[in-house]
Design a protein around this motif. Structure first.
Motif, PDB file in Angstrom:
ATOM      1  N   ASP A   1       0.860  -1.189   0.000  1.00  0.00           N
ATOM      2  CA  ASP A   1       0.000   0.000   0.000  1.00  0.00           C
ATOM      3  C   ASP A   1       0.891   1.232   0.000  1.00  0.00           C
ATOM      4  OD1 ASP A   1      -3.255   0.389   0.759  1.00  0.00           O
ATOM      5  OD2 ASP A   1      -1.970   2.168   0.866  1.00  0.00           O
TER       6      ASP A   1
ATOM      7  N   ALA B   1     -18.425   6.671   5.143  1.00  0.00           N
ATOM      8  CA  ALA B   1     -19.425   6.937   6.183  1.00  0.00           C
ATOM      9  C   ALA B   1     -19.430   5.808   7.216  1.00  0.00           C
ATOM     10  CB  ALA B   1     -20.807   7.099   5.568  1.00  0.00           C
TER      11      ALA B   1
ATOM     12  N   THR C   1     -20.406   2.676   7.547  1.00  0.00           N
ATOM     13  CA  THR C   1     -21.609   1.935   7.927  1.00  0.00           C
ATOM     14  C   THR C   1     -21.705   0.659   7.098  1.00  0.00           C
ATOM     15  OG1 THR C   1     -22.660   4.034   8.441  1.00  0.00           O
ATOM     16  CG2 THR C   1     -24.119   2.149   8.205  1.00  0.00           C
TER      17      THR C   1
ATOM     18  N   PHE D   1       2.611   1.351  -6.102  1.00  0.00           N
ATOM     19  CA  PHE D   1       2.647   0.777  -7.449  1.00  0.00           C
ATOM     20  C   PHE D   1       2.974   1.911  -8.422  1.00  0.00           C
ATOM     21  CE2 PHE D   1       0.466   0.580 -11.484  1.00  0.00           C
ATOM     22  CZ  PHE D   1       0.907  -0.620 -12.003  1.00  0.00           C
TER      23      PHE D   1
ATOM     24  N   ASP E   1     -13.393  -1.348  -5.121  1.00  0.00           N
ATOM     25  CA  ASP E   1     -13.767  -0.163  -5.903  1.00  0.00           C
ATOM     26  C   ASP E   1     -13.097  -0.160  -7.279  1.00  0.00           C
ATOM     27  OD1 ASP E   1     -15.407   0.768  -3.942  1.00  0.00           O
ATOM     28  OD2 ASP E   1     -14.359   2.660  -3.612  1.00  0.00           O
TER      29      ASP E   1
ATOM     30  N   ILE F   1     -17.637  -1.565   1.443  1.00  0.00           N
ATOM     31  CA  ILE F   1     -16.674  -2.176   2.376  1.00  0.00           C
ATOM     32  C   ILE F   1     -16.844  -3.700   2.377  1.00  0.00           C
ATOM     33  CG2 ILE F   1     -15.816  -2.248   4.745  1.00  0.00           C
ATOM     34  CD1 ILE F   1     -17.227   0.512   5.162  1.00  0.00           C
TER      35      ILE F   1
HETATM   36  C1  LIG Z   1     -17.446   9.553   1.313  1.00  0.00           C
HETATM   37  C2  LIG Z   1     -17.647   8.080   1.141  1.00  0.00           C
HETATM   38  C3  LIG Z   1     -18.487   7.410   2.013  1.00  0.00           C
HETATM   39  C4  LIG Z   1     -18.620   6.016   1.918  1.00  0.00           C
HETATM   40  N1  LIG Z   1     -19.384   5.381   2.840  1.00  0.00           N
HETATM   41  C5  LIG Z   1     -19.464   4.032   2.830  1.00  0.00           C
HETATM   42  C6  LIG Z   1     -20.179   3.340   3.843  1.00  0.00           C
HETATM   43  O1  LIG Z   1     -20.730   3.929   4.770  1.00  0.00           O
HETATM   44  N2  LIG Z   1     -20.233   1.993   3.773  1.00  0.00           N
HETATM   45  C7  LIG Z   1     -19.618   1.289   2.776  1.00  0.00           C
HETATM   46  O2  LIG Z   1     -19.701   0.058   2.764  1.00  0.00           O
HETATM   47  N3  LIG Z   1     -18.931   1.924   1.813  1.00  0.00           N
HETATM   48  C8  LIG Z   1     -18.821   3.267   1.823  1.00  0.00           C
HETATM   49  N4  LIG Z   1     -18.093   3.915   0.870  1.00  0.00           N
HETATM   50  C9  LIG Z   1     -17.370   3.104  -0.113  1.00  0.00           C
HETATM   51  C10 LIG Z   1     -16.157   2.435   0.532  1.00  0.00           C
HETATM   52  O3  LIG Z   1     -15.375   3.382   1.223  1.00  0.00           O
HETATM   53  C11 LIG Z   1     -15.323   1.760  -0.552  1.00  0.00           C
HETATM   54  O4  LIG Z   1     -16.189   0.987  -1.363  1.00  0.00           O
HETATM   55  C12 LIG Z   1     -14.247   0.860   0.031  1.00  0.00           C
HETATM   56  O5  LIG Z   1     -13.296   1.596   0.739  1.00  0.00           O
HETATM   57  C13 LIG Z   1     -13.559   0.117  -1.118  1.00  0.00           C
HETATM   58  O6  LIG Z   1     -12.532  -0.681  -0.609  1.00  0.00           O
HETATM   59  P1  LIG Z   1     -11.293  -1.035  -1.540  1.00  0.00           P
HETATM   60  O7  LIG Z   1     -10.438  -1.943  -0.723  1.00  0.00           O
HETATM   61  O8  LIG Z   1     -11.740  -1.468  -2.869  1.00  0.00           O
HETATM   62  O9  LIG Z   1     -10.548   0.348  -1.814  1.00  0.00           O
HETATM   63  P2  LIG Z   1      -9.918   1.445  -0.796  1.00  0.00           P
HETATM   64  O10 LIG Z   1     -10.534   1.338   0.545  1.00  0.00           O
HETATM   65  O11 LIG Z   1     -10.018   2.699  -1.542  1.00  0.00           O
HETATM   66  O12 LIG Z   1      -8.419   0.977  -0.683  1.00  0.00           O
HETATM   67  C14 LIG Z   1      -7.525   1.133  -1.761  1.00  0.00           C
HETATM   68  C15 LIG Z   1      -6.122   1.125  -1.191  1.00  0.00           C
HETATM   69  O13 LIG Z   1      -5.211   1.181  -2.294  1.00  0.00           O
HETATM   70  C16 LIG Z   1      -4.138   2.035  -1.953  1.00  0.00           C
HETATM   71  N5  LIG Z   1      -3.538   2.522  -3.204  1.00  0.00           N
HETATM   72  C17 LIG Z   1      -4.089   3.355  -4.119  1.00  0.00           C
HETATM   73  N6  LIG Z   1      -3.227   3.572  -5.132  1.00  0.00           N
HETATM   74  C18 LIG Z   1      -2.109   2.855  -4.846  1.00  0.00           C
HETATM   75  C19 LIG Z   1      -0.858   2.683  -5.504  1.00  0.00           C
HETATM   76  N7  LIG Z   1      -0.575   3.290  -6.671  1.00  0.00           N
HETATM   77  N8  LIG Z   1       0.073   1.889  -4.925  1.00  0.00           N
HETATM   78  C20 LIG Z   1      -0.187   1.261  -3.735  1.00  0.00           C
HETATM   79  N9  LIG Z   1      -1.350   1.407  -3.064  1.00  0.00           N
HETATM   80  C21 LIG Z   1      -2.301   2.183  -3.619  1.00  0.00           C
HETATM   81  C22 LIG Z   1      -4.784   3.141  -1.121  1.00  0.00           C
HETATM   82  O14 LIG Z   1      -3.840   3.781  -0.293  1.00  0.00           O
HETATM   83  C23 LIG Z   1      -5.826   2.356  -0.325  1.00  0.00           C
HETATM   84  O15 LIG Z   1      -5.343   1.940   0.937  1.00  0.00           O
HETATM   85  C24 LIG Z   1     -17.948   5.297   0.903  1.00  0.00           C
HETATM   86  C25 LIG Z   1     -17.143   5.978  -0.012  1.00  0.00           C
HETATM   87  C26 LIG Z   1     -16.985   7.358   0.101  1.00  0.00           C
HETATM   88  C27 LIG Z   1     -16.106   8.074  -0.874  1.00  0.00           C
END
Ligand SMILES: Cc1cc2nc3c(=O)[nH]c(=O)nc-3n(C[C@H](O)[C@H](O)[C@H](O)COP(=O)(O)OP(=O)(O)OC[C@H]3O[C@@H](n4cnc5c(N)ncnc54)[C@H](O)[C@@H]3O)c2cc1C
Length: 390
Positions: A35, A46, A48, A121, A279, A292
């Protein structure tokens, strides 16, 4: 310069990436997860999670990580009000992502995955059929690290640089939703309102919604989502003014603003030997963009697919798509259908779009009923909804 080889390289240690690393490491694969940040870090969320997803999780969430239990969601638009609290899908918990994300990562590390913090990355080398054989990372001192993985898992969030490096761009209109959000302290939520999520519709959140997800009577994640980033600060302030009559002014403590993917679930979740999760693969549930637990569930599937396809990646895309479809595909299809309708309604600026949003988010009307409704003329849509929602 350092060179490493591994079975699986996971980029991104959010919930999706850590879960993928966990399920591959559990099967004794040699897993590296990186990361760019030192965890835990600023997280846009948020915080939740719906209880409905618990049954699909690859691990049990310890009760000490579960915060405020919300019995349901209350929806508001002008004089219209709907409360939903029947059934598991309306019930949720707040969590603290600064605890939850490291918890999932630690499960992966305990199973043998190697975690490289503050390691970004940068680029990759791939053939014309998207087989990645070399990945360039950089640590926080600027040192280059070359990794030679058999399988690459891109879990680097909504604006995935792995996807960019492979040469895939997300260009579809309305592919990203914008959310201005804070953890707000010093609130004074009316008694029992701290036990519900609150979702509001109106001009301030055109095409989306404003929300309050209380962690207690005094602390809540509050935000405004929108399909454009135009005047988001102004609209967030307007929303705070609207809700301040009910919950007090509060103090914005932690900025949790960010972007979320709103393009529908796509079949383009694997290229060559690369799997996209979380995401990065639009694996959230619309219209709330809940990502999440869906990220954890899909991450776990990706990790298992990596195990199955380690030495023969030609079926990886088919296996991955099939496994996701079988486990939670039904929910993705429904959420995408609803989302398409909401984007259409926003795009065409329907007169009664906020009533349509209220009906859709509260599941007063399912996507099939909404599709039928939209065949009526504007006046009849409004008349029907006013009767239905009163
Ligand atoms: C304002 C807001 C509110 C939200 N509220 C909710 C909620 O209440 N409940 C819910 O379920 N979902 C919610 N979501 C969505 C949720 O936050 C995401 O769907 C979730 O975090 C996705 O998880 P992920 O592991 O795919 O990505 P992320 O949590 O985005 O993790 C991606 C990781 O990749 C790392 N990364 C990025 N680029 C690089 C790189 N080049 N090299 C190395 N590492 C890198 C980042 O540092 C990060 O740690 C919300 C989103 C937003 C924007």
């Amino acid at each position: 310069m350092k060179s490493l080889s591994c079975d699986v390289l996971v980029v991104g240690a959010g919930p999706a990436g850590s879960s993928a690393a966990l399920s591959s490491a559990k099967e004794n694969l040699d897993v590296i997860i990186v990361d760019k940040k030192e965890l835990p870090s600023k997280i846009a969320c948020a915080e939740t999670i719906s209880e409905g997803f618990f049954q699909y999780l690859p691990f049990k969430i310890p009760s000490k990580l579960l915060g405020n239990r919300l019995k349901g969601i209350k929806f508001y638009y002008k004089e219209f009000y709907i409360k939903r609290d029947k059934g598991i899908w309306w019930k949720s918990f707040t969590i603290n992502r600064r605890e939850f994300d490291p918890f999932v990562l630690k499960l992966a590390i305990d199973e043998g995955a190697t975690f490289l913090a503050s390691t970004e990355f940068v680029n990759l080398r791939c053939s014309s059929n998207y087989i990645v054989d070399k990945v360039l990372l950089r640590d926080n001192e600027g040192n280059k690290i070359f990794v030679y993985p058999k399988i690459l898992i891109a879990a680097d969030g909504v604006q995935s640089s792995v996807l960019d490096a492979i040469g895939i761009s997300k260009t579809k209109a309305y592919s990203i939703g914008y959310i201005k959000s804070h953890e707000v302290h010093d609130l004074d939520l009316p008694n029992t309102d701290d036990k519900y999520g609150h979702v509001y519709f109106g001009e301030f959140a055109d095409g989306a919604y404003g929300y309050i997800f209380p962690k207690s009577r005094n602390v809540a994640n509050i935000g405004v989502a929108s399909l454009t980033d135009k005047e988001l600060d102004k609209r967030y302030k307007k929303f705070l003014r609207i809700i301040s009559r009910k919950i007090g002014r509060g103090t914005n403590k932690i900025d949790r603003s960010g972007v979320a993917p709103i393009t529908g679930f796509s079949d383009d979740i694997a290229y060559g030997n690369t799997l996209l999760v979380g995401d990065a693969a639009n694996q959230n549930f619309k219209p709330f963009v809940e990502g999440i637990l869906p990220g954890v569930i899909c991450g776990s599937i990706a990790g298992q697919v990596a195990v199955q396809c380690l030495n023969d990646v030609k079926n990886i895309r088919r296996f991955y798509k099939k496994s996701i479809r079988e486990k939670i595909g039904k929910f993705f299809r429904e959420s995408d259908a609803l989302n398409d309708i909401l984007i259409h309604v926003y795009d065409k600026k329907y007169k009664s779009r906020f009533l349509i949003e209220l009906a859709a988010f509260s599941y007063t009307l399912g996507y099939r009923e909404l599709r039928k409704l939209l065949k009526l003329d504007e006046n009849n849509i409004e008349k029907f909804l006013k009767e239905k929602l009163t």
